[in-house]
Design an enzyme around this catalytic site. Structure first.
Site, mmCIF file in Angstrom:
data_model
loop_
_atom_site.group_PDB
_atom_site.id
_atom_site.type_symbol
_atom_site.label_atom_id
_atom_site.label_comp_id
_atom_site.label_asym_id
_atom_site.label_seq_id
_atom_site.Cartn_x
_atom_site.Cartn_y
_atom_site.Cartn_z
ATOM 1 N N LYS A 238 0.904 -1.307 0.052
ATOM 2 C CA LYS A 238 0.009 0.190 -0.170
ATOM 3 C C LYS A 238 0.824 1.292 -0.012
ATOM 4 C CE LYS A 238 -3.724 -2.335 2.654
ATOM 5 N NZ LYS A 238 -4.360 -2.340 3.812
ATOM 6 N N VAL A 239 1.919 1.182 0.946
ATOM 7 C CA VAL A 239 2.706 2.600 1.000
ATOM 8 C C VAL A 239 4.255 2.019 0.781
ATOM 9 C CG1 VAL A 239 3.505 4.220 2.777
ATOM 10 C CG2 VAL A 239 1.098 3.765 2.551
#
Length: 340
Positions: free
Chosen positions: A294-295
């Site tokens: 996600k990040v």
């Protein structure tokens, strides 16, 4: 004590245009602990803007009632926020509430809550809210719903109509909802019914049992994912955690599920007081989010601080140093009708 005595000292929003937090943050950057982390977070926010990444701001906790709303309004107006994911409390119970002409008031965390209940005063720690004015907000949401075609709406679409309501009536000049409407910044509230919006929509649906407005949270997820696909490079600025944090992070995975090989959120900062050790999302580190795809943790920063202390400094620093950038107006991607 009477109600008017308790509701006598309004909360005054912080104006980041009135001061430049640069010197203090730069000094903090030469120290340690959360002071240095906050300075790095501000630098990462600036890098997002210099890279022309799409900035997604997430809002959890009770921020607008605590005087943070004008900061968010000013970031929107200057084009430093491109999309917002928030709790219903911040957008409806607090921002839209104030846009209708109501106020939050300074209170006492040790107040007699039985007395407050008798006087129809709601308390958020040391802040008071007039419950009768909140009911006005509930009924206004119902009024907006009554005027719409009965069908499912994303929360983003319904909030767009809330912004139009304010503009048509000349209300909420400093409102987040109105600024977002006018600047084309979409606001998503995935748990929309968990707020005065919920009370208003329950009232609307009971009055209109056969044909009424509903909120489609899946449409929120799809629309925010479409923004990720359109934007390419994205950055997250997260105040608190909860549903808004997870919702914004998850759009990377949603895009992949749809068959689009997108990059992770390239930039991410979070201001939180939550602890990672209980396994909860609010305190989970941005490094942990990298394991989910996600990040990208390389340009990320956690700041373990209470948002009303850290956010005004960070926002002021960025506001006074941000490069000029074109406003993306992502709300226009979904607009079905031309504003009046």
């Amino acid at each position: 004590m009477e109600k008017k005595d308790l509701l006598s000292t309004p909360v005054v929003p912080i104006d980041i245009k009135a001061f430049d937090a640069g010197p203090i943050l730069e000094a903090m950057g030469k120290t340690a602990f959360q002071a240095r982390n906050l300075h790095r977070a501000a630098e990462i926010y600036l890098r997002m803007l210099e890279d022309d990444a799409a900035v997604i701001l997430t809002l959890a906790g009770s921020l607008v009632s605590a005087g943070q709303g004008l900061i968010i309004h000013d970031l929107i107006r200057k084009g430093l926020v491109d999309a917002i994911v928030a709790t219903g409390a911040n957008i409806v119970d607090q921002d839209f509430f104030e846009a209708l002409g109501h106020r939050h008031y300074q209170g006492d965390p040790k107040a007699d809550d039985e007395t407050l209940r008798r006087l129809w005063i709601d308390r958020i720690y040391d802040t008071y809210i007039d419950e009768e004015e909140l009911r006005h907000t509930d009924y206004t949401i119902a009024e907006i719903a009554d005027g719409l075609e009965p069908r499912p709406y994303s929360s983003r679409e319904f909030i767009w109509h809330m912004g139009r309501y304010l503009v048509e009536r000349g209300l909420g000049e400093k409102s987040i909802v109105r600024a977002a409407y006018e600047e084309g910044v979409p606001i998503f509230v995935p748990a929309f019914s968990d707020s005065s919006a919920g009370f208003g929509l329950v009232y609307h649906q009971v009055k209109n049992p056969k044909a009424h407005v509903t909120i489609d949270s899946v449409a929120d997820f799809r629309e925010l994912t479409e923004i990720k696909l359109k934007a390419g490079t994205t950055g997250l600025v997260m105040l608190g955690g909860g549903v808004p944090k997870n919702f914004a992070q998850d759009i990377v995975v949603a895009a992949e599920v749809l068959g689009h090989p997108v990059e992770m959120h390239k930039y991410a900062i979070q201001i939180t007081v939550a602890d990672e050790r209980d396994g909860g999302l609010s305190g989970s580190t941005l490094s942990e989010a990298q394991s989910w795809g996600k990040v990208d943790a390389a340009l990320s920063q956690m700041v373990f601080a209470e948002a009303t202390l850290a956010f005004p400094l960070l926002a002021s620093y960025v506001y006074h140093r941000a490069p000029m950038r074109a406003k993306r107006r992502y709300a226009d991607l979904f607009r079905r009708e031309v504003p009046a």
